[in-house]
Design a protein around this motif. Structure first.
Motif, PDB file in Angstrom:
ATOM      1  N   TRP A  27      27.417  55.788  32.748  1.00 38.82           N
ATOM      2  CA  TRP A  27      26.830  54.866  33.733  1.00 38.82           C
ATOM      3  C   TRP A  27      26.449  53.553  33.046  1.00 38.82           C
ATOM      4  N   ALA A  28      25.781  53.669  31.892  1.00 38.20           N
ATOM      5  CA  ALA A  28      25.353  52.467  31.181  1.00 38.20           C
ATOM      6  C   ALA A  28      26.550  51.650  30.703  1.00 38.20           C
ATOM      7  N   LYS A  29      27.520  52.317  30.092  1.00 34.53           N
ATOM      8  CA  LYS A  29      28.657  51.580  29.535  1.00 34.53           C
ATOM      9  C   LYS A  29      29.487  50.921  30.624  1.00 34.53           C
ATOM     10  N   GLN A  30      29.631  51.608  31.762  1.00 32.64           N
ATOM     11  CA  GLN A  30      30.401  51.014  32.849  1.00 32.64           C
ATOM     12  C   GLN A  30      29.742  49.736  33.357  1.00 32.64           C
ATOM     13  N   GLN A  31      28.410  49.707  33.322  1.00 29.77           N
ATOM     14  CA  GLN A  31      27.672  48.553  33.821  1.00 29.77           C
ATOM     15  C   GLN A  31      27.339  47.535  32.721  1.00 29.77           C
ATOM     16  N   GLY A  32      27.876  47.760  31.520  1.00 30.83           N
ATOM     17  CA  GLY A  32      27.575  46.847  30.422  1.00 30.83           C
ATOM     18  C   GLY A  32      26.152  46.980  29.929  1.00 30.83           C
ATOM     19  N   GLY A  33      25.555  48.160  30.115  1.00 36.77           N
ATOM     20  CA  GLY A  33      24.159  48.366  29.755  1.00 36.77           C
ATOM     21  C   GLY A  33      23.981  49.059  28.413  1.00 36.77           C
ATOM     22  N   ALA A  34      22.768  49.555  28.179  1.00 41.00           N
ATOM     23  CA  ALA A  34      22.403  50.177  26.905  1.00 41.00           C
ATOM     24  C   ALA A  34      21.967  51.611  27.133  1.00 41.00           C
ATOM     25  N   PHE A  35      22.170  52.436  26.097  1.00 38.85           N
ATOM     26  CA  PHE A  35      21.868  53.863  26.132  1.00 38.85           C
ATOM     27  C   PHE A  35      20.841  54.166  25.047  1.00 38.85           C
ATOM     28  N   LEU A  36      19.679  54.677  25.468  1.00 39.73           N
ATOM     29  CA  LEU A  36      18.596  55.023  24.551  1.00 39.73           C
ATOM     30  C   LEU A  36      18.552  56.531  24.346  1.00 39.73           C
ATOM     31  N   ASP A 272      36.611  64.828  42.751  1.00 34.44           N
ATOM     32  CA  ASP A 272      37.749  64.335  41.990  1.00 34.44           C
ATOM     33  C   ASP A 272      38.393  65.460  41.184  1.00 34.44           C
ATOM     34  N   PRO A 273      39.704  65.416  41.000  1.00 30.72           N
ATOM     35  CA  PRO A 273      40.368  66.435  40.178  1.00 30.72           C
ATOM     36  C   PRO A 273      39.902  66.344  38.729  1.00 30.72           C
ATOM     37  N   ILE A 274      39.784  67.495  38.095  1.00 29.51           N
ATOM     38  CA  ILE A 274      39.410  67.528  36.679  1.00 29.51           C
ATOM     39  C   ILE A 274      40.692  67.381  35.865  1.00 29.51           C
ATOM     40  N   ALA A 275      40.769  66.318  35.109  1.00 29.25           N
ATOM     41  CA  ALA A 275      41.974  66.001  34.344  1.00 29.25           C
ATOM     42  C   ALA A 275      41.575  65.588  32.934  1.00 29.25           C
ATOM     43  N   PRO A 276      42.490  65.728  31.971  1.00 32.35           N
ATOM     44  CA  PRO A 276      42.146  65.347  30.594  1.00 32.35           C
ATOM     45  C   PRO A 276      42.162  63.834  30.407  1.00 32.35           C
ATOM     46  N   TYR A 277      41.128  63.331  29.763  1.00 33.81           N
ATOM     47  CA  TYR A 277      41.061  61.923  29.360  1.00 33.81           C
ATOM     48  C   TYR A 277      41.095  61.887  27.837  1.00 33.81           C
ATOM     49  N   GLN A 278      41.901  61.000  27.275  1.00 33.76           N
ATOM     50  CA  GLN A 278      42.068  60.970  25.831  1.00 33.76           C
ATOM     51  C   GLN A 278      40.949  60.218  25.119  1.00 33.76           C
ATOM     52  N   ASP A 279      40.202  59.390  25.840  1.00 34.90           N
ATOM     53  CA  ASP A 279      39.106  58.657  25.192  1.00 34.90           C
ATOM     54  C   ASP A 279      38.036  58.304  26.219  1.00 34.90           C
ATOM     55  N   LEU A 280      36.881  57.922  25.684  1.00 37.35           N
ATOM     56  CA  LEU A 280      35.732  57.617  26.541  1.00 37.35           C
ATOM     57  C   LEU A 280      35.929  56.318  27.323  1.00 37.35           C
ATOM     58  N   ASP A 281      36.731  55.403  26.804  1.00 26.74           N
ATOM     59  CA  ASP A 281      36.969  54.157  27.531  1.00 26.74           C
ATOM     60  C   ASP A 281      37.624  54.438  28.884  1.00 26.74           C
ATOM     61  N   ALA A 282      38.627  55.311  28.872  1.00 25.65           N
ATOM     62  CA  ALA A 282      39.308  55.649  30.126  1.00 25.65           C
ATOM     63  C   ALA A 282      38.372  56.371  31.075  1.00 25.65           C
ATOM     64  N   LEU A 283      37.522  57.228  30.535  1.00 29.90           N
ATOM     65  CA  LEU A 283      36.571  57.969  31.359  1.00 29.90           C
ATOM     66  C   LEU A 283      35.529  57.024  31.950  1.00 29.90           C
ATOM     67  N   THR A 284      35.099  56.060  31.158  1.00 28.17           N
ATOM     68  CA  THR A 284      34.112  55.077  31.622  1.00 28.17           C
ATOM     69  C   THR A 284      34.663  54.259  32.791  1.00 28.17           C
ATOM     70  N   ALA A 285      35.899  53.834  32.647  1.00 30.05           N
ATOM     71  CA  ALA A 285      36.507  53.005  33.695  1.00 30.05           C
ATOM     72  C   ALA A 285      36.612  53.753  35.016  1.00 30.05           C
ATOM     73  N   ASP A 286      36.660  55.080  34.953  1.00 29.46           N
ATOM     74  CA  ASP A 286      36.851  55.898  36.154  1.00 29.46           C
ATOM     75  C   ASP A 286      35.546  56.513  36.658  1.00 29.46           C
ATOM     76  N   PHE A 287      34.410  56.114  36.094  1.00 31.35           N
ATOM     77  CA  PHE A 287      33.133  56.746  36.445  1.00 31.35           C
ATOM     78  C   PHE A 287      32.526  56.112  37.699  1.00 31.35           C
ATOM     79  N   ASP A 288      31.984  56.970  38.568  1.00 31.24           N
ATOM     80  CA  ASP A 288      31.311  56.502  39.781  1.00 31.24           C
ATOM     81  C   ASP A 288      30.186  57.487  40.100  1.00 31.24           C
ATOM     82  N   VAL A 289      28.944  57.078  39.892  1.00 27.06           N
ATOM     83  CA  VAL A 289      27.813  57.986  40.067  1.00 27.06           C
ATOM     84  C   VAL A 289      27.685  58.466  41.504  1.00 27.06           C
ATOM     85  N   THR A 290      28.194  57.697  42.463  1.00 27.62           N
ATOM     86  CA  THR A 290      28.064  58.090  43.865  1.00 27.62           C
ATOM     87  C   THR A 290      29.021  59.219  44.248  1.00 27.62           C
ATOM     88  N   ARG A 291      29.914  59.616  43.351  1.00 26.66           N
ATOM     89  CA  ARG A 291      30.864  60.697  43.642  1.00 26.66           C
ATOM     90  C   ARG A 291      30.224  62.072  43.504  1.00 26.66           C
TER      91      ARG A 291
END
Length: 442
Positions: A27-36, A272-291
């Motif tokens: 959530w933070a990375k998708q929004q350009g935020g910070a993670f504590l 959403d279908p559970i599918a393999p993502y090779q890296d966190l960047d791809a997972l971040t781009a596809d993240f939607d908390v409202t899902r």
């Protein structure tokens, strides 16, 4: 945006904890935020440095780096200051009931059909009564006085939430020994460390109703909240830090891929279908908390195993190469990886096929005459992926064999295995000299 993951270092992380950490991070990375990362280590009896180090190790393995770090055991002075602020504004009051007395009150309320809400007896004590309790050796615990007003917030997962202050029990913020409880310390930290969004389990919804008023009493901005249904095991049982089989440490020791865990947890509880993502960047781009929905998600180890294999089947050689080099497996080049990855469930299984291609094996010769005939018909090099088809086509015509009778004896002689990757891809890697040697039974 700034989010936080706030584990208590009283055990190793399990997949339920990891899910909360991951979703906050995404959530933070998708929004350009910070993670504590905040260690909620005020439970001095159960919190240990080893567990804290284990949590950091687990998060690092998942790739969830943190932008800031805090430890509650370092922030006692800040909680003490907040306590004084609440006393000054008349929102904190002393109570002297023992645990046994409070339990008796609760039972009587339930027996009479009333909700077990604290009766605010502490607010009605006279100075003489307080002095008498102190003379007995009782040390007060301190409760936060809730306002009898509506409490609203718009939850990013659950939608609009509404509580009535008069229907809630004044929470204890300070124990008799002076230690702050989570309800207070978490709010103080969220205010002072600039947390704007709080994503956590739905078991905290009641805490949130109380903490909304506490944020306001301390002059802090109320964060955006998101409450997720709690993860259970496949049988519907709750998870625990002491549930070793689903700890991140156990999954890592079972050689599962970190991105398998991330891919699975990021979609569990969504349509959403559970599918393999090779890296966190791809997972971040596809993240939607409202899902994320309200149904209870179940963690299925079998589904995780299937996903791990699928992730390996799609893994590019460039991603695997550093791991191979670190282990001295430099003979495993891209053609070998592409030939065998579709048959792997763990990346460590590459060692078997490295041995088949580059090392020595014990050939399994079941039909010596047939294998000798096959060796005589083995075409000259150079070989490519068409060689296997050409060779077996000639063998089929010469012997009348087909199907398993044609292919299986060759596979066992060439690889020592009854199953495995397509020999069309493996045969050129094995080479003619090695193939002839193995078919001779050497």
């Amino acid at each position: 945006m700034k989010v936080r993951f706030a584990p208590s270092p009283t055990g190793r992380l399990h997949v339920g904890n990891a899910r909360v950490a991951l979703l906050n991070w995404l959530w933070a990375k998708q929004q350009g935020g910070a993670f504590l990362l905040r260690m909620d280590d005020t439970d001095s009896e159960r919190s240990t440095a080893d567990f804290a180090a284990g949590i950091e190790e687990d998060l690092t393995w998942l790739g969830l780096s943190w932008d800031a770090f805090a430890r509650q055991s370092d922030r006692g002075a800040r909680y003490a200051a907040a306590v004084e602020t609440l006393k000054t504004v008349g929102r904190l009051y002393a109570c002297y009931e023992t645990p046994e007395e409070l339990e008796l009150k609760r039972k009587l309320q339930l027996k009479s059909g009333r909700p077990p809400i604290y009766d605010r007896a502490g607010l009605r004590l006279t100075e003489a009564e307080r002095a008498a309790f102190e003379a007995e050796g009782r040390r007060p615990h301190w409760r936060f006085r809730l306002e009898a007003t509506p409490i609203f917030w718009s939850d990013a997962v659950q939608g609009d939430k509404h509580f009535e202050g008069q229907n809630l029990s004044d929470p204890v913020l300070l124990r008799g020994d002076g230690r702050p409880l989570y309800t207070l310390s978490s709010v103080v930290d969220d205010i002072e460390l600039g947390i704007t969004h709080v994503l956590r389990g739905e078991d905290h919804v009641g805490n949130t109703a109380v903490q909304v008023q506490l944020f306001e009493a301390l002059g802090g901005a109320v964060p955006t909240f998101a409450h997720l249904p709690l993860l259970t095991d496949i049988a519907g049982q709750g998870l625990s830090k002491r549930l070793g089989a689903l700890s991140l440490k156990a999954l890592r020791e079972d050689s599962l891929e970190a991105m398998t865990i991330n891919s699975y947890l990021a979609k569990l509880g969504t349509p959403d279908p559970i599918a393999p993502y090779q890296d966190l960047d791809a997972l971040t781009a596809d993240f939607d908390v409202t899902r994320f929905g309200r149904a209870t998600p179940k963690f299925d180890p079998g589904e995780l195993e299937h996903l791990n294999a699928k992730l390996l089947h799609e893994m590019p050689y460039a991603k695997l190469r550093p791991w191979l080099e670190a282990r001295g497996l430099t003979e495993v080049q891209e053609p070998l990886w592409l030939a065998v990855r579709g048959n792997l469930s763990r990346r460590g299984e590459i060692g078997l096929w490295r041995q088949v291609v580059h090392g020595e094996i014990t050939p399994e010769i079941e039909e010596a005459d047939y294998i000798a005939q096959a060796a005589d018909l083995l075409p000259p090099e150079p070989w490519d992926e068409t060689t296997w088809g050409s060779w077996t086509g000639v063998l089929k015509t010469a012997t009348g064999r087909k199907g398993k009778a044609l292919f299986l004896p060759l596979r066992k002689a060439l690889t020592g295995q009854a199953s495995g990757p397509e020999l069309a891809a493996l045969l050129p890697l094995i080479g003619r000299d090695k193939a002839l040697l193995r078919m001779s039974g050497a």
